[in-house]
Enzyme design. Structure first.
Site, PDB file in Angstrom:
ATOM      1  N   ASP A  19       0.843  -1.206   0.000  1.00 57.32           N
ATOM      2  CA  ASP A  19       0.000   0.000   0.000  1.00 57.32           C
ATOM      3  C   ASP A  19       0.875   1.253   0.000  1.00 57.32           C
ATOM      4  O   ASP A  19       0.571   2.228  -0.682  1.00 57.32           O
ATOM      5  CB  ASP A  19      -0.926   0.004   1.232  1.00 57.32           C
ATOM      6  N   GLU A  50      12.366  -5.700  11.866  1.00 51.99           N
ATOM      7  CA  GLU A  50      11.650  -5.402  13.114  1.00 51.99           C
ATOM      8  C   GLU A  50      11.854  -3.944  13.507  1.00 51.99           C
ATOM      9  O   GLU A  50      12.994  -3.443  13.507  1.00 51.99           O
ATOM     10  CB  GLU A  50      12.179  -6.322  14.226  1.00 51.99           C
ATOM     11  N   ASP A  84       8.299   5.703   7.792  1.00 50.23           N
ATOM     12  CA  ASP A  84       7.628   5.263   9.019  1.00 50.23           C
ATOM     13  C   ASP A  84       6.564   6.300   9.340  1.00 50.23           C
ATOM     14  O   ASP A  84       6.819   7.505   9.292  1.00 50.23           O
ATOM     15  CB  ASP A  84       8.597   5.094  10.188  1.00 50.23           C
ATOM     16  N   GLY A 177      -5.028   1.085   5.975  1.00 58.04           N
ATOM     17  CA  GLY A 177      -4.764   1.448   7.371  1.00 58.04           C
ATOM     18  C   GLY A 177      -5.913   2.234   7.981  1.00 58.04           C
ATOM     19  O   GLY A 177      -7.083   1.834   7.931  1.00 58.04           O
ATOM     20  N   ARG A 205       2.507  11.627   3.773  1.00 56.88           N
ATOM     21  CA  ARG A 205       3.602  10.888   3.101  1.00 56.88           C
ATOM     22  C   ARG A 205       4.146  11.721   1.939  1.00 56.88           C
ATOM     23  O   ARG A 205       5.360  11.845   1.764  1.00 56.88           O
ATOM     24  CB  ARG A 205       3.046   9.538   2.611  1.00 56.88           C
TER      25      ARG A 205
HETATM   26  P1  IMP Z   1       4.517   1.748   9.641  1.00 56.74           P
HETATM   27  O1  IMP Z   1       4.911   3.077   9.127  1.00 56.74           O
HETATM   28  O2  IMP Z   1       4.878   0.665   8.699  1.00 56.74           O
HETATM   29  O3  IMP Z   1       4.966   1.494  11.042  1.00 56.74           O
HETATM   30  O4  IMP Z   1       2.929   1.736   9.605  1.00 56.74           O
HETATM   31  C1  IMP Z   1       2.140   2.107  10.647  1.00 56.74           C
HETATM   32  C2  IMP Z   1       0.706   1.779  10.429  1.00 56.74           C
HETATM   33  O5  IMP Z   1       0.059   3.021  10.230  1.00 56.74           O
HETATM   34  C3  IMP Z   1       0.353   0.941   9.200  1.00 56.74           C
HETATM   35  O6  IMP Z   1       0.258  -0.395   9.505  1.00 56.74           O
HETATM   36  C4  IMP Z   1      -1.015   1.469   8.840  1.00 56.74           C
HETATM   37  O7  IMP Z   1      -2.001   0.827   9.607  1.00 56.74           O
HETATM   38  C5  IMP Z   1      -0.926   2.887   9.277  1.00 56.74           C
HETATM   39  N1  IMP Z   1      -0.606   3.783   8.169  1.00 56.74           N
HETATM   40  C6  IMP Z   1       0.608   4.110   7.655  1.00 56.74           C
HETATM   41  N2  IMP Z   1       0.475   4.995   6.658  1.00 56.74           N
HETATM   42  C7  IMP Z   1      -0.854   5.228   6.555  1.00 56.74           C
HETATM   43  C8  IMP Z   1      -1.623   6.045   5.702  1.00 56.74           C
HETATM   44  O8  IMP Z   1      -1.130   6.747   4.804  1.00 56.74           O
HETATM   45  N3  IMP Z   1      -2.948   6.010   5.890  1.00 56.74           N
HETATM   46  C9  IMP Z   1      -3.553   5.254   6.855  1.00 56.74           C
HETATM   47  N4  IMP Z   1      -2.884   4.471   7.668  1.00 56.74           N
HETATM   48  C10 IMP Z   1      -1.534   4.453   7.529  1.00 56.74           C
END
Ligand code: IMP
Length: 234
Positions: A19, A50, A84, A177, A205
């Site tokens: 995604d 991790e 992240d 997400g 992002r």
């Molecule tokens: P990480 O950056 O991989 O730690 O992701 C953190 C979590 O935040 C992901 O598993 C998603 O559930 C959520 N997430 C990250 N980016 C987005 C976004 O752009 N929209 C909605 N949820 C997000």
């Protein structure tokens, strides 16, 4: 084996999250013919890194460094680019934040799905009137660029923030997400009510990537690497 053309620099998207790749690729793909963008699965890499740090910056750098180290020999000139992201809710003291991916409590050894996390968030906010929230992304880059002597190594981070609020129930069909419950202040729509192009025109992002691209442009210029780098056409 997939490889870059001579004089091309690989941008490796240091994430296993398809995604995120769907959003990052159009932001980076056409910024300059100097770069060629690869997702990990396209170059046969399947690793689970991790996230052991306690900040978005720490985890983004950890992922960029891990992928850089893994692929440095295969791609002599390369930028490992990691993202992240955290959703920070004011009335929950900034939670889920850096733990956004692992927010819903699960039985030992199981990871929550996006739906589990959204459900847990809505339940945690049951009866709470203040629903203000923000999404924050940190982009980390670790790169190796051609220079007159040995390759030039750099690390850089950039962040992007979007303000909004948490809806009472999910709205919209797109995104991933927490997108269905994050209502963007500036549009009055959830991210899930936007196409990828619409989300990329304003998202946390995308803002972080735009800053990273500007930093990259400066690094290339400082090292005399000829390039025309433009921001993604949004
Ligand atoms: P990480 O950056 O991989 O730690 O992701 C953190 C979590 O935040 C992901 O598993 C998603 O559930 C959520 N997430 C990250 N980016 C987005 C976004 O752009 N929209 C909605 N949820 C997000």
């Amino acid at each position: 084996m997939t490889d870059t053309a001579r004089n091309q620099i690989a941008i490796i998207l240091a994430t296993g999250n398809r995604d995120k790749v769907r959003e990052l690729r159009p932001l980076l793909e056409h910024i300059s013919p100097l770069f060629r963008v690869f997702a990990l699965h396209e170059i046969g890499v399947n690793v689970d890194i991790e996230e052991t740090e306690t900040t978005l910056e720490g985890n983004a750098l950890l992922k960029a460094r891990a992928i850089f180290d893994l692929l440095a020999e295969r791609f002599p000139f390369m930028i490992a680019l990691a993202d992240d992201t955290g959703l920070e809710v004011g009335s929950l003291n900034g939670a889920p934040g850096v733990y956004s991916a692992r927010y819903a409590p699960m039985p030992e050894g199981e990871s929550p799905t996006y739906k589990d996390n959204v459900k847990h968030l809505l339940r945690s906010m049951n009866g709470i009137a203040d629903r203000t929230a923000r999404f924050r992304s940190v982009i980390a880059m670790k790169g190796s660029l051609p220079s007159s002597q040995s390759p030039f190594l750099f690390e850089k981070i950039a962040d992007g923030v979007v303000h909004g609020s948490i809806t009472l129930e999910p709205k919209g069909d797109d995104g991933f997400g927490y997108d269905p419950v994050f209502l963007v202040d500036s549009t009055g729509n959830t991210y899930s009510e936007m196409s990828i192009a619409e989300k990329n025109a304003l998202s946390h992002r995308s803002l972080a990537v735009q800053k990273a691209i500007i930093a990259l442009k400066d690094i290339l210029a400082a090292h005399g690497i000829p390039s025309t780098v433009t921001n993604a056409p949004l």
